[in-house]
Design an enzyme around this catalytic site. Structure first.
Site, short mmCIF file in Angstrom:
data_model
loop_
_atom_site.label_atom_id
_atom_site.label_comp_id
_atom_site.label_asym_id
_atom_site.label_seq_id
_atom_site.Cartn_x
_atom_site.Cartn_y
_atom_site.Cartn_z
N GLY A 72 36.57 9.52 -24.80
CA GLY A 72 36.70 10.32 -23.73
C GLY A 72 36.17 10.79 -22.73
O GLY A 72 36.26 10.27 -21.71
N ASP A 77 39.43 11.48 -21.71
CA ASP A 77 39.87 13.15 -21.97
C ASP A 77 40.86 13.54 -20.39
O ASP A 77 41.96 14.21 -20.44
CB ASP A 77 38.79 13.78 -21.31
CG ASP A 77 37.32 14.17 -22.44
OD1 ASP A 77 38.29 14.57 -23.18
OD2 ASP A 77 36.07 14.56 -22.37
N ASP A 97 30.41 20.01 -28.31
CA ASP A 97 29.29 20.10 -28.38
C ASP A 97 28.88 20.69 -27.74
O ASP A 97 28.71 20.48 -26.59
CB ASP A 97 28.48 19.04 -28.11
CG ASP A 97 26.88 18.56 -29.17
OD1 ASP A 97 27.12 19.59 -29.09
OD2 ASP A 97 26.50 18.05 -29.40
N HIS A 104 29.70 13.36 -19.08
CA HIS A 104 30.95 13.15 -18.74
C HIS A 104 31.31 15.05 -18.54
O HIS A 104 32.93 15.20 -18.69
CB HIS A 104 32.55 12.49 -19.73
CG HIS A 104 32.76 13.07 -20.94
ND1 HIS A 104 31.75 12.70 -22.14
CD2 HIS A 104 33.86 13.24 -21.54
CE1 HIS A 104 31.67 13.03 -23.29
NE2 HIS A 104 33.62 13.67 -22.85
N ASP A 107 34.02 15.97 -16.71
CA ASP A 107 35.91 15.60 -17.32
C ASP A 107 35.46 16.92 -18.72
O ASP A 107 37.34 16.90 -18.86
CB ASP A 107 36.10 14.22 -18.00
CG ASP A 107 35.65 13.01 -16.86
OD1 ASP A 107 36.02 13.53 -15.23
OD2 ASP A 107 34.86 12.33 -17.12
#
Length: 159
Positions: A72, A77, A97, A104, A107
């Site tokens: 990711g 992502d 989370d 990021h 993103d």
């Protein structure tokens, strides 16, 4: 008009603190996921492959199609967002989370935004993922509503 086939292309993503929950969810729902194509960000995909191999042996990997993208934070992502825009993803399961900032984060927001723009069923937690994976629509053809955003694109901008 975009039509989803009975065999869905399901994107699976999980932030670090959510990976254990994603693995448990995939193991619990592995029979429902067989027959669909799974597209995962890098680390999540590797962990899913390992968990399925550990639980069912090497034949499990032969039954489930798993494609791994970049991690990711390293562009995975964004790769998924591009695939959504190209009509190559039907469902997004993203255990993110909510309690920790991600390096990021932009993103992540972009991925969730593009999933909404293209009307992709999106689960952001285990309960919603359970609803999606147990839906009878998951294994049937389905034509989602496609929104017309041409008025946003064709606006004349005066400089």
């Amino acid at each position: 008009m975009r039509k989803m086939l009975a065999k869905k292309r399901i994107a699976l993503v999980a932030h670090d603190n959510c990976k254990k929950d994603m693995i448990q969810w995939v193991e619990k729902n592995s029979e429902s996921l067989v027959g669909h194509d799974l597209i995962c960000t890098g680390t999540t995909g590797r962990m899913i492959e390992d968990a399925l191999r550990h639980k069912y042996g090497d034949e499990a990997i032969d039954k489930v199609s798993i494609s791994r993208l970049k991690s990711g934070p390293l562009g995975g992502d964004q790769q998924l967002g591009s695939m959504i825009a190209e009509g190559k993803i039907d469902v997004l399961i993203f255990f993110w989370d909510a309690m920790h900032a991600q390096p990021h984060d932009v993103d992540v927001k972009a991925l969730l935004r593009i999933a909404s723009v293209y009307n992709i069923p999106t689960a952001q937690n285990r309960s919603t993922a359970d609803f999606i994976v147990t839906s009878p629509i998951l294994s049937k053809e389905y034509t989602p509503k496609v929104y017309d955003y041409s008025s946003y694109i064709s606006r004349k901008i005066d400089l």
